[in-house]
Design a protein around this motif. Structure first.
Motif, PDB file in Angstrom:
ATOM      1  N   THR A   1       0.940  -1.010   0.129  1.00 30.58           N
ATOM      2  CA  THR A   1      -0.042   0.046  -0.075  1.00 30.58           C
ATOM      3  C   THR A   1       0.836   1.095  -0.009  1.00 30.58           C
ATOM      4  O   THR A   1       0.383   2.309  -0.705  1.00 30.58           O
ATOM      5  CB  THR A   1      -0.969   0.076   1.220  1.00 30.58           C
ATOM      6  OG1 THR A   1      -1.788  -1.112   1.212  1.00 30.58           O
ATOM      7  CG2 THR A   1      -1.722   1.159   1.171  1.00 30.58           C
ATOM      8  N   ARG A  60       2.350   1.863  -3.394  1.00 32.22           N
ATOM      9  CA  ARG A  60       1.559   2.226  -4.198  1.00 32.22           C
ATOM     10  C   ARG A  60       1.131   3.590  -3.959  1.00 32.22           C
ATOM     11  O   ARG A  60       1.235   4.654  -5.143  1.00 32.22           O
ATOM     12  CB  ARG A  60      -0.203   1.364  -4.181  1.00 32.22           C
ATOM     13  CG  ARG A  60      -0.826   2.061  -5.327  1.00 32.22           C
ATOM     14  CD  ARG A  60      -2.413   1.702  -4.652  1.00 32.22           C
ATOM     15  NE  ARG A  60      -2.545   2.187  -3.400  1.00 32.22           N
ATOM     16  CZ  ARG A  60      -3.449   1.837  -2.402  1.00 32.22           C
ATOM     17  NH1 ARG A  60      -4.265   0.739  -2.693  1.00 32.22           N
ATOM     18  NH2 ARG A  60      -3.731   2.281  -1.183  1.00 32.22           N
ATOM     19  N   ASP A  61       1.201   4.176  -2.865  1.00 30.23           N
ATOM     20  CA  ASP A  61       0.939   5.534  -2.511  1.00 30.23           C
ATOM     21  C   ASP A  61       1.923   6.369  -2.653  1.00 30.23           C
ATOM     22  O   ASP A  61       1.704   7.760  -3.026  1.00 30.23           O
ATOM     23  CB  ASP A  61       0.621   5.707  -1.227  1.00 30.23           C
ATOM     24  CG  ASP A  61      -1.002   5.153  -0.620  1.00 30.23           C
ATOM     25  OD1 ASP A  61      -1.529   4.760  -1.641  1.00 30.23           O
ATOM     26  OD2 ASP A  61      -0.993   4.791   0.646  1.00 30.23           O
ATOM     27  N   GLU A  62       2.954   5.861  -2.747  1.00 33.86           N
ATOM     28  CA  GLU A  62       4.459   6.575  -3.043  1.00 33.86           C
ATOM     29  C   GLU A  62       4.578   6.656  -4.724  1.00 33.86           C
ATOM     30  O   GLU A  62       5.659   6.894  -5.182  1.00 33.86           O
ATOM     31  CB  GLU A  62       5.610   6.123  -2.349  1.00 33.86           C
ATOM     32  CG  GLU A  62       5.599   6.258  -0.901  1.00 33.86           C
ATOM     33  CD  GLU A  62       5.586   7.938  -0.553  1.00 33.86           C
ATOM     34  OE1 GLU A  62       6.390   8.452  -1.245  1.00 33.86           O
ATOM     35  OE2 GLU A  62       4.905   8.425   0.256  1.00 33.86           O
TER      36      GLU A  62
END
Length: 306
Positions: free
Chosen positions: A209, A212-214
């Protein structure tokens, strides 16, 4: 018949002297005499013949003693068994550690525990976070060293140690150039080599997660748990790997680079079942914290030294 009254009776039957029996039982003589009279009234028989000069068992007292002795022996055996199954009380503390725990951490951990509790042997088991949690709840482990986030409901945890993660790359990877930090988004599309999800599902999902967020979406994912196999896959160009700085130099052809942002880290702590906590587990938690801190300083020095 109360257990304590049985014990009072048995001690007096052995001593045949109220003063000596009271001393063994750590009580005054008058209360002991009263307890024996209460027992005789409860059973409806006289257990001792008393005169000014001696105390003797009656026939009823001798018969009762035959029945009381095995009961008290059984109670003592049960108490000893319960005492010995408490963590460390039997001379062994059963603990779990992650499969990738480094030699330096293990050496410092075992030495630190031995210094604190020299009469308890530490029995180390190489287990994943979820394996440790399952065995703790089943009573097969006394304490575990787990990584978070994880399902620790019903367990207690010691201080959490944080160690920042970086990335292991082939030396010719574009992100390795310059020797500086790496942005996760610059790895977007690269294959990722990571531990199997079954080892620590919540941690696995948490890491993906954050990636993905980065801005890092792996082109593919390969699973590996043995460090040598992991490094072999990276060296073969089969992916990149996220981990803390290596405690020892990587093999030729591989480099480790810190991440630009400290969004990824190993969060590690000792966990245990609350009802089983004792001095041995507390000493183990202290030794783990000390070993992780020492390893963290060594890793930092190694990374800063190139």
């Amino acid at each position: 018949m109360e257990l304590r009254h049985m014990r009072y009776f048995a001690v007096l039957a052995e001593e045949l002297h109220f003063g000596r029996a009271a001393e063994r039982l750590h009580m005054a003589q008058p209360p002991l005499s009263q307890r024996i009279r209460d027992l005789e009234r409860e059973l409806g028989v006289r257990l001792f013949d008393r005169t000014r000069h001696r105390v003797q068992l009656t026939e009823a007292g001798a018969l009762l003693l035959e029945h009381v002795r095995p009961v008290l022996a059984g109670v003592d055996t049960a108490r000893e068994a319960m005492r010995r199954i408490r963590p460390g009380e039997a001379g062994v503390l059963r603990v779990g550690v992650p499969p990738d725990t480094g030699p330096t951490v293990l050496r410092t951990l075992t030495a630190g525990f031995a210094d604190r509790v020299p009469d308890v042997l530490i029995d180390l088991h190489e287990l994943t976070t979820d394996e440790q949690l399952a065995r703790l709840r089943e009573g097969e482990l006394d304490a575990g060293v787990v990584r978070h986030p994880s399902d620790t409901v019903g367990l207690e945890s010691g201080p959490v140690a944080r160690r920042e993660l970086g990335v292991v790359l082939r030396a010719d990877h574009a992100a390795a150039a310059g020797g500086g930090t790496v942005r996760l988004r610059d790895l977007d599309g690269a294959p990722l080599v990571i531990f199997p999800r079954a080892m620590a599902p919540r941690l696995y999902d948490h890491m993906l997660t954050i990636c993905r967020d980065e801005g890092f979406l792996p082109g593919s994912i390969r699973h590996a748990r043995n460090p040598n196999f992991v490094h072999g896959l990276v060296l073969a160009g089969r992916g990149i790997h996220l981990n803390e700085a290596p405690a020892t130099p990587l093999i030729d052809g591989l480099v480790w680079r810190p991440l630009e942002r400290d969004t990824l880290a190993w969060l590690t702590s000792v966990v245990w079942v609350p009802s089983r906590h004792n001095e041995a587990i507390a000493s183990f938690a202290e030794a783990v914290s000390e070993s992780l801190a020492e390893a963290g300083h060594h890793i930092a020095d190694t990374a800063s030294g190139g």
